[in-house]
Design a protein around this motif. Structure first.
Motif, PDB file in Angstrom:
ATOM      1  N   LEU A  87       0.689  -1.601  -0.180  1.00  0.00           N
ATOM      2  CA  LEU A  87      -0.089   0.109  -0.487  1.00  0.00           C
ATOM      3  C   LEU A  87       0.830   1.257   0.564  1.00  0.00           C
ATOM      4  O   LEU A  87       0.936   1.748  -0.757  1.00  0.00           O
ATOM      5  N   PRO A  88       2.047   1.560   1.268  1.00  0.00           N
ATOM      6  CA  PRO A  88       2.708   2.568   1.143  1.00  0.00           C
ATOM      7  C   PRO A  88       4.106   2.888  -0.401  1.00  0.00           C
ATOM      8  O   PRO A  88       3.721   3.567  -0.901  1.00  0.00           O
ATOM      9  N   VAL A  89       3.971   1.648  -0.932  1.00  0.00           N
ATOM     10  CA  VAL A  89       5.141   1.443  -2.625  1.00  0.00           C
ATOM     11  C   VAL A  89       3.784   2.113  -3.286  1.00  0.00           C
ATOM     12  O   VAL A  89       4.341   3.004  -4.519  1.00  0.00           O
ATOM     13  N   ALA A  90       2.559   2.135  -3.292  1.00  0.00           N
ATOM     14  CA  ALA A  90       2.068   2.122  -4.541  1.00  0.00           C
ATOM     15  C   ALA A  90       1.261   3.796  -4.250  1.00  0.00           C
ATOM     16  O   ALA A  90       1.857   4.470  -5.149  1.00  0.00           O
ATOM     17  N   ALA A  91       1.557   3.887  -2.812  1.00  0.00           N
ATOM     18  CA  ALA A  91       1.126   5.274  -2.469  1.00  0.00           C
ATOM     19  C   ALA A  91       2.030   6.103  -3.618  1.00  0.00           C
ATOM     20  O   ALA A  91       2.848   7.709  -3.841  1.00  0.00           O
ATOM     21  N   TRP A  92       3.540   5.751  -2.880  1.00  0.00           N
ATOM     22  CA  TRP A  92       4.620   6.309  -3.616  1.00  0.00           C
ATOM     23  C   TRP A  92       5.206   6.800  -4.829  1.00  0.00           C
ATOM     24  O   TRP A  92       5.674   7.089  -5.651  1.00  0.00           O
ATOM     25  N   LEU A  93       4.863   5.391  -5.355  1.00  0.00           N
ATOM     26  CA  LEU A  93       4.993   5.105  -6.982  1.00  0.00           C
ATOM     27  C   LEU A  93       4.123   6.070  -7.734  1.00  0.00           C
ATOM     28  O   LEU A  93       4.715   6.941  -8.608  1.00  0.00           O
ATOM     29  N   VAL A  94       2.832   6.523  -7.515  1.00  0.00           N
ATOM     30  CA  VAL A  94       1.913   6.616  -8.212  1.00  0.00           C
ATOM     31  C   VAL A  94       2.501   8.093  -7.905  1.00  0.00           C
ATOM     32  O   VAL A  94       2.495   9.379  -8.610  1.00  0.00           O
ATOM     33  N   VAL A 144      -6.140  -5.142  -3.667  1.00  0.00           N
ATOM     34  CA  VAL A 144      -6.773  -4.326  -3.357  1.00  0.00           C
ATOM     35  C   VAL A 144      -6.146  -3.025  -2.552  1.00  0.00           C
ATOM     36  O   VAL A 144      -6.330  -1.748  -2.172  1.00  0.00           O
ATOM     37  N   CYS A 145      -4.709  -3.434  -1.903  1.00  0.00           N
ATOM     38  CA  CYS A 145      -4.191  -2.503  -1.424  1.00  0.00           C
ATOM     39  C   CYS A 145      -2.996  -1.972  -2.648  1.00  0.00           C
ATOM     40  O   CYS A 145      -2.802  -0.205  -1.941  1.00  0.00           O
ATOM     41  N   ALA A 146      -2.792  -2.308  -3.891  1.00  0.00           N
ATOM     42  CA  ALA A 146      -2.828  -1.188  -4.403  1.00  0.00           C
ATOM     43  C   ALA A 146      -3.207   0.006  -4.786  1.00  0.00           C
ATOM     44  O   ALA A 146      -2.755   0.825  -5.251  1.00  0.00           O
ATOM     45  N   LEU A 147      -4.304  -0.327  -5.020  1.00  0.00           N
ATOM     46  CA  LEU A 147      -5.665   0.427  -5.815  1.00  0.00           C
ATOM     47  C   LEU A 147      -5.566   1.374  -4.503  1.00  0.00           C
ATOM     48  O   LEU A 147      -5.590   2.323  -5.317  1.00  0.00           O
ATOM     49  N   THR A 148      -6.222   0.819  -3.467  1.00  0.00           N
ATOM     50  CA  THR A 148      -5.624   1.570  -1.948  1.00  0.00           C
ATOM     51  C   THR A 148      -5.046   2.760  -1.769  1.00  0.00           C
ATOM     52  O   THR A 148      -5.516   4.019  -2.153  1.00  0.00           O
ATOM     53  N   GLY A 149      -3.908   1.966  -2.293  1.00  0.00           N
ATOM     54  CA  GLY A 149      -2.641   2.531  -2.314  1.00  0.00           C
ATOM     55  C   GLY A 149      -2.571   3.910  -3.624  1.00  0.00           C
ATOM     56  O   GLY A 149      -2.050   5.215  -3.183  1.00  0.00           O
ATOM     57  N   ALA A 150      -2.196   3.759  -4.357  1.00  0.00           N
ATOM     58  CA  ALA A 150      -3.245   4.034  -5.602  1.00  0.00           C
ATOM     59  C   ALA A 150      -3.487   5.542  -5.324  1.00  0.00           C
ATOM     60  O   ALA A 150      -3.688   6.467  -5.981  1.00  0.00           O
TER      61      ALA A 150
END
Length: 225
Positions: free
Chosen positions: A54-61, A138-144
């Motif tokens: 989740l935090p990694v996805a937010a960072w990448l976006v 789910v976690c990737a989409l939420t992080g995004a």
């Protein structure tokens, strides 16, 4: 071919050449290396791997939204439209996070014990992988969604946006309304008895959350251009 496809390729190429992806990818690899050990129960490890995404996805976006120089961004927006350009950057970040989720799930399946938390009940590995992939999605989409709302054009001040994104990523893992929390919770609780639960309802909620965040940010990027 959709006009969005070349833009996504362009944004993905920028991300690859910039090597800004290296830090979040190394962070995720470190999280897996520390938290996923040989012989641990597979569902517990799947939950840990999904939560770390989740935090990694937010960072990448965030990286994809801010990586393009202003002049280049203005040229692309003038050609294809600011909303479409912004959407392409969001999709690039989401795609990178999704790829990490697949790799992380495969790693967990390879090293974990397909059994319940007490190692007494066998867990079907195929079903566990399906549950892990859904939870990772789910976690990737939420992080995004978190990364989308914590970046420009929603938040323009770098200091505040970083702090709020980090805080929101943490809250998305622990607060009850978050679909990521329910997806991870299903894996961890299922590990106690060896039952595999597919988090389809949280997946739908995460898709709606990410889609709404992306639509709002794209609309705002067109107005603030």
């Amino acid at each position: 071919m959709s006009p969005l496809v070349p833009l996504v390729r362009y944004q993905s190429a920028l991300l690859l050449r910039s090597q800004r992806w290296l830090a979040p990818v190394l962070l995720y690899a470190a999280l897996l290396g520390i938290g996923v050990q040989q012989g641990q129960p597979v569902l517990d490890s799947m939950g840990y791997a999904a939560a770390g995404l989740l935090p990694v996805a937010a960072w990448l976006v965030r990286i994809c939204v801010t990586q393009e120089p202003e002049a280049a961004r203005a040229c692309a927006a003038a050609t294809a439209g600011p909303a479409r350009v912004h959407l392409a950057s969001l999709l690039s970040g989401m795609g990178c996070a999704a790829l990490l989720g697949v790799v992380g799930t495969a790693y967990v399946a390879a090293v974990s014990d397909p059994a319940s938390g007490d190692h007494q009940v066998a867990v079907p590995l195929g079903a566990a992988c399906a549950a892990g992939l859904i939870a990772a999605g789910v976690c990737a989409l939420t992080g995004a969604a978190v990364g989308t709302l914590g970046s420009r054009p929603v938040l323009r001040t770098r200091g505040w946006s970083l702090a709020l994104t980090a805080l929101a990523a943490l809250l998305a893992l622990v607060l009850a309304p978050s679909p990521a929390r329910y997806a991870v919770f299903d894996l961890v609780t299922g590990s106690r008895t060896g039952a595999v639960h597919l988090a389809l309802v949280p997946l739908g909620a995460a898709l709606a959350l990410a889609g709404t965040a992306a639509a709002g940010a794209c609309a705002l990027s067109a107005r603030r251009r």
